[in-house]
Design an enzyme around this catalytic site. Structure first.
Site, PDB file in Angstrom:
ATOM      1  N   HIS B  60     -92.020  45.368  26.276  1.00 31.82           N
ATOM      2  CA  HIS B  60     -91.125  46.443  25.867  1.00 31.82           C
ATOM      3  C   HIS B  60     -91.052  47.547  26.923  1.00 31.82           C
ATOM      4  CE1 HIS B  60     -88.878  48.527  22.725  1.00 31.82           C
ATOM      5  NE2 HIS B  60     -89.436  49.628  23.167  1.00 31.82           N
ATOM      6  N   HIS B 107     -84.138  47.598  17.726  1.00 34.56           N
ATOM      7  CA  HIS B 107     -85.241  47.978  16.849  1.00 34.56           C
ATOM      8  C   HIS B 107     -85.417  46.859  15.826  1.00 34.56           C
ATOM      9  CE1 HIS B 107     -87.558  51.900  15.973  1.00 34.56           C
ATOM     10  NE2 HIS B 107     -87.837  51.449  17.164  1.00 34.56           N
TER      11      HIS B 107
END
Lengths: 232, 751
Positions: B60, B107
């Site tokens: 990430h 998300h």
């Protein structure tokens, strides 16, 4: 014509109200910070704009109604000054007691944003004097709590005194259950106080001031008020 | 027992627990990565330090498994003010002294665990990426993918995600103007929630995520730091096992009101000229912002974690560093201007506190309770610095030979084509998403010119009278699954086509690359090939990649999602009065199909719905043909020759025409002929096609523009009446078409 637009930290239609009254309605328009304890001189009208005043995690508008500036707005209204509460501003006005009733959660419990039609019910008000009774305006709504409720007595009094200014209707002007976007009693979309100087409405006239964005019908409200102010 | 007797420059380092290789591996590092850390710093890391590496070196934050591929994308262009990946979001010059800042981010994992907060904080995160650069967000979009709505769980996820997006954006005051929702069983356990935001900023008022100037104060702005979201970034870099619900505590909780005041304070701080650098604290929190800002220009920081506003007093250094509490910013303020900064924050009641100072050591030193807990070279933590970079193994997916050998045109069915039409129109992927978008405030800020009425959302720019932005998100993941290269091409082309169909010139993209486990060579092949396709398309259309986000590990129970490289396309319209809309307008207008139907049913909605299969060849895409189509439409738009334009996508030309009957302000019929006779003619999904309507007066001018660009255009009928007639397919009242199109989704959601 000079507007003051109240800016709470969570207001999000304050810029739009300032822009539309100045740019489209040709008025002077100034921002009023919520922490102020007095109003500037020379205001003809005050707008309580849409948004989420202080987050509205409590009942919408409840905290805002106790803020320093709103106390001044209440005095301004009590002295006959013109006040328009739009969406969250309408919620604030009911919390202050300047307008009767309250705005509950929408009937289907969901936020709703769409263009709706409003039928002009009272064309004598300061906010509607350029319109005719029965005119149909296209103005958008965007709210989660716009379901107007009031006691039977309050509703009767609002109706008897012609204080209901706008009702949700369909394209032809028919006031139907299907055209009621939030469950408001009697399809009420906007009301004035008894004296006629305070307007609360859930639809957003400041968003309907430019045909490029779909409608300029909201301008009629600002033009009416300018006329009322000029007539004094 | 805490102390490992580690020292740095004679100072003892404090560790909450003694760290071993196993500690590192429990936190998600590989054994080799743990060894690399020890080698880099010449000692055993403290517990806080190993936690920092585990998040900063997660996919990430570090892009360790993707960066080599991302670098093959065109990442610079004449109008780009910052290169991709350099700042929190891309910045494109649109002239007249203004730039557009935009980005899309996933998300997915938080939304799978807790759809409402997951989606809400996804919106919050992307908005912060925009305003941390000094831009005011003026539009939000999203791209959502779920499993089949047949299950209550999927309906719960859809409701929660939509409410989360709405509640956050509506309160913050950004109009949510566009997006897409796609349903496919591969997303059942791992829905995708990709949020995009677009902002506008004066080119002389942009802010950068940097820390410079020795002695400058490091200030913390916004909400307090709590225990929410610790290891969110690492969680996003793992697959789900069956106990996803147990991970709820790793999901952050959003407060849009806090974000709204943070926005106003941030923009005023930048405007006041007191900011040296600023970065939002999203993934990996203080750890990420201190290290990335320091590493950017070789600075260091001394940070006293005792000064960080905490929600729970007894939080450890580890927890403070890694918390992903929302609505926070880290800013380096010019020394001597702290009072101005404080006054602005006080005005908005946004807490601001100095937690450290900038140094020139290149080292982040962090203290808790007087003990030195962290002493790391900032550069060692970040992408482009010490973070590892991997070239992963890849091989062609084993399914590929099987799926691509199926002749989809030869599949047999008893379902008649008129029946198939209604099945497609009521497919949740095709049917109107009004149930979704009415829950979003799409009009706040009074710039919204078009939302669902045009193939792309159109937002006017008040600051530049006459100019408008078009934005769209798009990706057909079935195409990418069946042929990642072509699917990548098409994802870019279709989003560009959407923007063109609103009358805008495509200028740049942002992307959100949602894939499975990159350690699976077949997934990596999908990734590599999709990027190759995107790159080729972006080069052809001159739409550089301004940035974005990679989301790997979208798998559950060993089952990867279809590869989903969502594209967020930005376009510019120079004359907002020339915006194109999708719906038919006037009786008598002529209907044309631009482009050629190659009768391709591979990966189509038709084959998915009628045969319950995702097979065949992804439609071809010729970049020259596609590009010529854009030129033709944009010339027609400029000359105001078109009454409407709508691209052919899922469901093919028959569905595109049906949509055109009901998308506009008023439903209107059409009499269509000459499209063909069979399913491939009606529902084939050949690319580079657009259906337009043209007033009879403009028909010949329109035809000559198409001819000049070598774009085939076929007159297929006339607009008018209250019936949709498609020769050899159906005759249906527009009312029935409208009812099916608009009432399908509300009907399903009410069940």
């Amino acid at each position: 014509m000079k507007y003051g637009v109240v800016v709470f930290p969570g207001s999000n239609c304050d810029h739009d109200a300032l822009y539309s009254t100045a740019h489209h309605a040709g008025a002077e328009s100034v921002a009023l910070w919520h922490k102020e304890t007095s109003l500037p001189e020379g205001l003809d009208a005050i707008i309580l704009p849409g948004g989420f005043s202080y987050g509205d995690y409590l009942r919408s508008g409840a905290i805002a109604s106790k803020s320093p500036l709103v106390k001044e707005v209440v005095k301004f209204a009590q002295n006959g000054g013109y006040v328009i509460g739009i969406c969250n501003g309408f919620q604030v006005l009911t919390e202050t007691g300047l307008l009767p009733g309250a705005l509950g959660k929408n009937r289907d419990l969901k936020f709703v944003c769409k263009d709706v039609f409003l039928r002009v019910e009272n064309a004598e008000a300061a906010f509607t004097n350029t319109m005719k009774k029965g005119d149909i305006l296209s103005i958008g709504i965007a709210h989660g709590e716009g379901n107007y409720v009031a006691s039977d007595d309050d509703i009767k009094s609002l109706e008897d005194n012609d204080q209901v200014v706008f009702r949700y209707c369909d394209q032809t002007g028919a006031v139907t259950d299907a055209s009621n976007p939030n469950g408001s009693i009697n399809n009420i979309a906007g009301i004035v106080n008894k004296q006629g100087n305070v307007l609360g409405m859930m639809p957003h006239p400041e968003r309907a001031c430019d045909a490029l964005l779909g409608s300029a019908d909201g301008l009629h409200i600002f033009r009416s008020l300018a006329q009322a102010v000029a007539a004094v | 027992m805490a102390n490992q007797n580690n020292t740095v420059n004679g100072k003892e380092l404090y560790s909450e627990i003694a760290v071993t290789k196993e500690t590192g591996m429990e936190l998600g590092l590989t054994a080799a990565e743990y060894d690399m850390i020890c080698e880099k710093i010449g000692r055993t890391p403290t517990y806080t330090e190993v936690g920092m590496y585990s998040v900063m070196w997660s996919e990430h934050c570090s892009y360790k498994n993707s960066i080599l591929q991302l670098k093959t994308l065109p990442r610079s262009g004449a109008n780009m003010l910052v290169e991709a990946g350099e700042e929190n979001a891309g910045l494109v010059d649109i002239g007249d002294g203004y730039a557009v800042c935009f980005k899309i981010e996933s998300h997915n994992h938080p939304s799978a665990i807790e759809p409402y907060q997951g989606a809400a904080t996804g919106v919050g995160g992307i908005l912060r990426d925009i305003f941390t650069m000094g831009a005011r967000p003026i539009a939000a979009l999203n791209s959502l993918r779920f499993g089949s709505l047949d299950t209550p769980r999927t309906r719960y996820l859809l409701s929660g995600v939509v409410k989360g997006i709405g509640d956050y954006g509506n309160s913050f005051g950004v109009p949510t103007v566009g997006g897409e929702v796609f349903f496919e069983t591969c997303y059942t356990d791992n829905p995708l929630v990709n949020a995009m935001a677009v902002g506008i900023v004066r080119t002389d008022k942009t802010a950068s995520a940097t820390a410079t100037g020795v002695g400058n104060p490091v200030m913390y702005l916004g909400s307090g730091t709590g225990r929410d979201g610790i290891h969110g970034a690492s969680m996003a870099s793992k697959e789900f096992e069956e106990n996803a619900e147990d991970m709820r505590p790793t999901v952050q909780v959003g407060d849009p009101f806090a974000e709204k005041v943070l926005l106003e304070a941030t923009l005023e701080l930048i405007d006041a000229g007191v900011i040296v650098g600023i970065q939002d604290m999203g993934a990996a929190g203080i750890c990420c912002s201190t290290s990335e800002m320091s590493a950017k220009d070789g600075a260091g920081m001394e940070v006293n974690l005792d000064l960080v506003p905490l929600r729970e007093a007894d939080m450890s250094a580890y927890e403070i560093m890694l918390s992903e509490s929302q609505e926070r910013m880290l800013a380096v303020v010019e020394k001597g201007k702290e009072d101005i900064a404080k006054a602005i924050c006080d005005k908005w009641d946004v807490p601001i506190v100095q937690i450290g100072t900038v140094t020139d050591t290149g080292v982040i030193n962090a203290y808790r309770n007087g003990e030195l807990c962290v002493s790391l070279p900032a550069e060692s933590l970040v992408l482009g610095g010490g973070a590892p970079v991997y070239e992963r193994e890849w091989k062609e997916a084993s399914y590929f030979a099987d799926t691509s050998s199926v002749d989809t045109n030869a599949l047999k069915t008893d379902v008649a084509n008129d029946k198939a039409f209604w099945i497609l129109l009521s497919s949740p992927t095709i049917a109107s998403k009004r149930w979704v978008y009415e829950q979003y405030d799409s009009h706040v800020r009074t710039n919204t010119v078009q939302t669902s009425g045009s193939d792309a959302a159109v937002t006017r720019i008040k600051e530049i009278p006459g100019k408008a932005l078009a934005s769209a998100t798009d990706c057909n993941s079935r195409y990418v699954y069946l042929n990642p290269y072509r699917g990548g091409l098409i994802a870019v082309a279709e989003s560009a086509r959407n923007v063109v169909c609103s009358g805008a010139r495509p200028v740049a993209i942002t992307n959100c690359l949602n894939f499975g486990n990159p350690y699976d060579p077949e997934v990596y092949w999908q990734f590599k090939e999709a990027i190759r396709g995107m790159g080729d398309a972006c080069r052809k259309f001159d739409t550089p990649v301004t940035g974005g986000n990679v989301s790997f590990h979208n798998e559950s129970q060993n089952h990867a999602i279809y590869p989903t490289p969502t594209i967020g396309m930005l376009g510019v319209i120079d004359d907002v009065t020339k915006v194109l809309t999708a719906g038919f307008k006037n009786e008598g207008d002529q209907v044309y199909v631009l482009g050629e139907n190659k009768r391709e049913l591979g990966g189509s909605e038709y084959v998915r719905r009628i045969h319950d299969k995702v097979v065949g060849q992804t439609p071809e895409l010729n970049l020259d043909t596609e590009h010529a189509l854009y030129q033709a439409i944009l010339e027609c738009a400029d000359k105001q020759l078109l009454q409407s334009a709508h691209d052919c996508s899922e469901g093919g030309v028959a569905i595109a025409i049906a949509e055109k009957c009901v998308i506009g302000e008023q439903a209107i019929g059409a009499n269509i002929r000459g499209i063909g006779t069979d399913a491939a003619d009606f529902f084939g999904e050949s690319q580079s096609r657009v259906v337009v309507s043209v007033s009879p007066d403009n028909a010949s001018s329109f035809e000559s523009v198409c001819a000049a660009h070598n774009v085939p255009c076929t007159n297929v009928g006339t607009v008018g009446g209250d019936t949709l007639i498609i020769e050899n397919l159906l005759s249906a009242s527009v009312e029935e078409v409208s009812k099916t199109y608009y009432e399908t989704l509300p009907g399903i959601m009410a069940s």
